[in-house]
Write an enzyme that holds these catalytic residues in place. Structure first.
Site, PDB file in Angstrom:
ATOM      1  N   LYS A  20     -47.590 -11.802  91.113  1.00 30.94           N
ATOM      2  CA  LYS A  20     -48.193 -10.820  92.008  1.00 30.94           C
ATOM      3  C   LYS A  20     -47.184  -9.400  92.289  1.00 30.94           C
ATOM      4  O   LYS A  20     -47.724  -8.483  92.492  1.00 30.94           O
ATOM      5  CB  LYS A  20     -48.060 -11.443  93.615  1.00 30.94           C
ATOM      6  CG  LYS A  20     -49.123 -12.710  93.613  1.00 30.94           C
ATOM      7  CD  LYS A  20     -50.552 -11.953  93.656  1.00 30.94           C
ATOM      8  CE  LYS A  20     -51.773 -13.519  93.773  1.00 30.94           C
ATOM      9  NZ  LYS A  20     -52.931 -13.031  93.606  1.00 30.94           N
ATOM     10  N   SER A  24     -50.209 -10.327  97.026  1.00 32.05           N
ATOM     11  CA  SER A  24     -49.700 -11.203  98.208  1.00 32.05           C
ATOM     12  C   SER A  24     -48.393 -10.817  98.797  1.00 32.05           C
ATOM     13  O   SER A  24     -47.829 -10.105  98.135  1.00 32.05           O
ATOM     14  CB  SER A  24     -49.595 -12.616  97.628  1.00 32.05           C
ATOM     15  OG  SER A  24     -48.773 -13.370  98.285  1.00 32.05           O
ATOM     16  N   TYR A  33     -45.702 -17.559  91.158  1.00 27.66           N
ATOM     17  CA  TYR A  33     -46.778 -16.703  91.946  1.00 27.66           C
ATOM     18  C   TYR A  33     -46.182 -15.388  92.432  1.00 27.66           C
ATOM     19  O   TYR A  33     -47.041 -14.328  92.332  1.00 27.66           O
ATOM     20  CB  TYR A  33     -47.217 -17.686  93.268  1.00 27.66           C
ATOM     21  CG  TYR A  33     -48.444 -17.172  93.876  1.00 27.66           C
ATOM     22  CD1 TYR A  33     -49.374 -17.446  93.460  1.00 27.66           C
ATOM     23  CD2 TYR A  33     -48.120 -16.578  95.198  1.00 27.66           C
ATOM     24  CE1 TYR A  33     -50.772 -16.950  94.460  1.00 27.66           C
ATOM     25  CE2 TYR A  33     -49.076 -16.041  95.876  1.00 27.66           C
ATOM     26  CZ  TYR A  33     -50.197 -16.190  95.666  1.00 27.66           C
ATOM     27  OH  TYR A  33     -51.519 -15.953  96.574  1.00 27.66           O
TER      28      TYR A  33
HETATM   29  P1  NAP Z   1     -59.168 -20.133  96.837  1.00 33.44           P
HETATM   30  O1  NAP Z   1     -59.691 -20.531  98.112  1.00 33.44           O
HETATM   31  O2  NAP Z   1     -58.438 -21.413  96.198  1.00 33.44           O
HETATM   32  O3  NAP Z   1     -60.451 -19.719  95.996  1.00 33.44           O
HETATM   33  C1  NAP Z   1     -59.895 -19.047  94.528  1.00 33.44           C
HETATM   34  C2  NAP Z   1     -60.984 -18.844  93.838  1.00 33.44           C
HETATM   35  O4  NAP Z   1     -60.625 -18.208  92.354  1.00 33.44           O
HETATM   36  C3  NAP Z   1     -62.200 -19.391  93.616  1.00 33.44           C
HETATM   37  O5  NAP Z   1     -63.460 -18.946  93.761  1.00 33.44           O
HETATM   38  C4  NAP Z   1     -62.021 -20.201  92.334  1.00 33.44           C
HETATM   39  O6  NAP Z   1     -63.327 -20.400  91.639  1.00 33.44           O
HETATM   40  C5  NAP Z   1     -61.435 -18.822  91.491  1.00 33.44           C
HETATM   41  N1  NAP Z   1     -60.808 -19.274  90.212  1.00 33.44           N
HETATM   42  C6  NAP Z   1     -59.736 -20.139  90.175  1.00 33.44           C
HETATM   43  N2  NAP Z   1     -59.467 -20.195  88.836  1.00 33.44           N
HETATM   44  C7  NAP Z   1     -60.232 -19.098  88.192  1.00 33.44           C
HETATM   45  C8  NAP Z   1     -60.091 -18.650  86.705  1.00 33.44           C
HETATM   46  N3  NAP Z   1     -59.654 -19.276  85.940  1.00 33.44           N
HETATM   47  N4  NAP Z   1     -61.260 -17.827  86.485  1.00 33.44           N
HETATM   48  C9  NAP Z   1     -62.125 -17.162  87.493  1.00 33.44           C
HETATM   49  N5  NAP Z   1     -62.083 -17.727  88.865  1.00 33.44           N
HETATM   50  C10 NAP Z   1     -61.235 -18.488  89.197  1.00 33.44           C
HETATM   51  O7  NAP Z   1     -58.359 -18.967  96.953  1.00 33.44           O
HETATM   52  P2  NAP Z   1     -57.876 -17.828  98.266  1.00 33.44           P
HETATM   53  O8  NAP Z   1     -56.898 -18.237  99.216  1.00 33.44           O
HETATM   54  O9  NAP Z   1     -59.292 -17.205  98.349  1.00 33.44           O
HETATM   55  O10 NAP Z   1     -57.228 -16.686  97.174  1.00 33.44           O
HETATM   56  C11 NAP Z   1     -58.015 -15.575  96.805  1.00 33.44           C
HETATM   57  C12 NAP Z   1     -57.017 -14.550  96.194  1.00 33.44           C
HETATM   58  O11 NAP Z   1     -56.263 -14.307  97.241  1.00 33.44           O
HETATM   59  C13 NAP Z   1     -55.821 -15.004  95.041  1.00 33.44           C
HETATM   60  O12 NAP Z   1     -55.588 -14.222  94.134  1.00 33.44           O
HETATM   61  C14 NAP Z   1     -54.712 -15.667  95.924  1.00 33.44           C
HETATM   62  O13 NAP Z   1     -53.533 -15.593  95.102  1.00 33.44           O
HETATM   63  C15 NAP Z   1     -54.715 -14.374  97.197  1.00 33.44           C
HETATM   64  N6  NAP Z   1     -54.033 -14.645  98.023  1.00 33.44           N
HETATM   65  C16 NAP Z   1     -54.470 -15.809  98.986  1.00 33.44           C
HETATM   66  C17 NAP Z   1     -53.659 -15.950 100.257  1.00 33.44           C
HETATM   67  C18 NAP Z   1     -54.054 -16.894 101.245  1.00 33.44           C
HETATM   68  O14 NAP Z   1     -53.479 -17.318 102.052  1.00 33.44           O
HETATM   69  N7  NAP Z   1     -55.104 -17.674 101.095  1.00 33.44           N
HETATM   70  C19 NAP Z   1     -52.507 -15.161 100.492  1.00 33.44           C
HETATM   71  C20 NAP Z   1     -52.266 -14.074  99.616  1.00 33.44           C
HETATM   72  C21 NAP Z   1     -52.945 -13.925  98.381  1.00 33.44           C
HETATM   73  P3  NAP Z   1     -63.834 -21.869  91.008  1.00 33.44           P
HETATM   74  O15 NAP Z   1     -63.713 -22.672  92.335  1.00 33.44           O
HETATM   75  O16 NAP Z   1     -64.911 -21.730  90.553  1.00 33.44           O
HETATM   76  O17 NAP Z   1     -62.759 -22.286  90.211  1.00 33.44           O
END
Ligand code: NAP
Length: 242
Positions: free
Chosen positions: A155, A138, A151
Site C-alpha cells: 500500500k 490503506s 500489505y
Molecule cells: P473484500 O471485501 O475482501 O473484497 C475484495 C474484493 O477484491 C472482492 O471483490 C474480490 O473478488 C476482489 N479480488 C480479490 N482478489 C482478486 C484478484 N486477484 N483479481 C481481481 N479481484 C480480486 O475487501 P475490501 O475490504 O472491500 O477491500 C477492498 C480494497 O480496500 C482493498 O484494496 C483493500 O486493501 C482496501 N482496504 C480495505 C480496508 C478495510 O478495512 N476493509 C481498509 C483499507 C483498505 P472475488 O471475491 O471475486 O475474488
C-alpha cells in the site's frame, strides 16, 4: 457515455464503488476474480436501479488477464473514463514468521495489479486526453501496521505509484489519486477483534463501504474533482490526524 472499471467489485468497498458510480449515470465494468454470483448480483442491482453494467472475470495480478479485461472493455465500449484500482487481499503475519509466498501474493495483487491496470488504463486515457484513476490504498500504507509488513509495503508502494503517475499523466488531463481507508466493515475485516482498535478511532466506530464509495465517486466527478491530482485522501474516522 462515461465508462468506469472497478477492480474487485463483487464485494465490499469495490461493490459500493460500483453502485455509487452507476448512480451517477456511469456505465460500470464490475471486475471479480472468484465470485461470479456476487458480481452478477452487483450487475443486477445496478440494472434494477436503471443503470448499466457488465461483469468481467480477471485476476488482476496476472498480466494476460489484465490485457484481456481491458480488451473486453474497449471491444464493448471503445473508451474508459474512470479506473478504480480496488482489488486487494491480506495475508497477515508477524514479520519473522511471514512466508515468502504470503509476501509475494500480497505484492502481486495489491501493488503489481495496480501497476498493470493503471498502465493499461493510461494507454486508453492518453488517447482520450482525459481520465480519472483512483487507487484504493490503506492507512497501513501511511503509518504501517504490526502483522501487515507485506500489505503495508504494497500500500505504501501504491502511494508512490500514485504520485509518480499523477506527475507523468497530468499534462494529458488524467488525474491519479489515492484513497486510504482505515477500518471498514467488509469481509476483509470480518472476524478481527476491533475492541482495541476502536479506542484509536476518534469517531469511535469503523467506516462503512458506502462512505469510501462516496469519496471515490467525488474523485471521479467532472469537473468537481478535476483540479485534484497526486493526493492521498484518508478516510479513517480520524485515526491518523497529521
Ligand atoms: P473484500 O471485501 O475482501 O473484497 C475484495 C474484493 O477484491 C472482492 O471483490 C474480490 O473478488 C476482489 N479480488 C480479490 N482478489 C482478486 C484478484 N486477484 N483479481 C481481481 N479481484 C480480486 O475487501 P475490501 O475490504 O472491500 O477491500 C477492498 C480494497 O480496500 C482493498 O484494496 C483493500 O486493501 C482496501 N482496504 C480495505 C480496508 C478495510 O478495512 N476493509 C481498509 C483499507 C483498505 P472475488 O471475491 O471475486 O475474488
Amino acid at each position: 457515455m462515461s465508462i468506469a472499471l472497478v477492480t474487485g467489485a463483487s464485494r465490499g468497498i469495490g461493490r459500493s464503488c460500483a453502485l455509487a458510480l452507476a448512480a451517477t449515470g456511469t456505465t460500470v465494468v464490475v471486475n471479480y476474480s472468484r465470485s461470479p454470483a456476487a458480481a452478477l448480483e452487483v450487475v443486477t442491482a445496478i440494472e434494477s436501479a436503471g443503470g448499466q453494467a457488465m461483469a468481467v472475470q480477471a485476476d488482476v495480478s496476472v498480466p494476460e488477464q489484465v490485457d484481456a479485461l481491458f480488451a473486453s472493455i474497449i471491444e464493448k465500449y471503445g473508451r474508459l473514463d474512470i479506473l478504480v484500482n480496488n482489488a486487494g487481499i491480506t495475508r497477515d503475519g508477524l514479520l519473522l514468521r511471514m512466508k515468502l509466498e504470503d509476501w509475494k501474493a500480497v505484492i502481486d495483487l495489491n501493488l503489481t495489479g495496480v501497476f498493470l491496470c493503471l498502465k493499461a488504463a493510461a494507454k486508453i486515457m492518453l488517447k482520450q486526453r482525459c481520465g480519472r484513476i483512483i487507487n484504493i490504498a490503506s492507512t497501513s500504507g501511511v503509518a504501517g501496521n504490526a502483522g501487515q509488513a507485506n500489505y503495508s509495503a504494497a500500500k505504501s508502494g501504491v502511494l508512490g505509484l500514485t504520485r509518480s503517475a499523477a506527475r507523468e499523466l497530468a499534462t494529458r488531463g488524467i488525474t491519479v489519486n489515492a484513497v486510504a481507508p482505515g477500518f471498514i466493515a467488509t469481509d476483509m475485516t470480518d472476524g478481527l477483534d476491533l475492541s482495541g482498535i476502536l479506542t484509536q478511532i476518534p469517531l469511535g466506530r469503523v467506516g462503512q463501504p458506502e462512505e469510501v464509495a462516496g469519496l471515490v465517486r467525488f474523485l471521479g466527478t467532472d469537473p468537481a474533482a478535476a483540479y485534484i491530482t497526486g493526493q492521498v485522501m484518508l478516510i479513517d474516522g480520524g485515526m491518523i490526524i497529521a
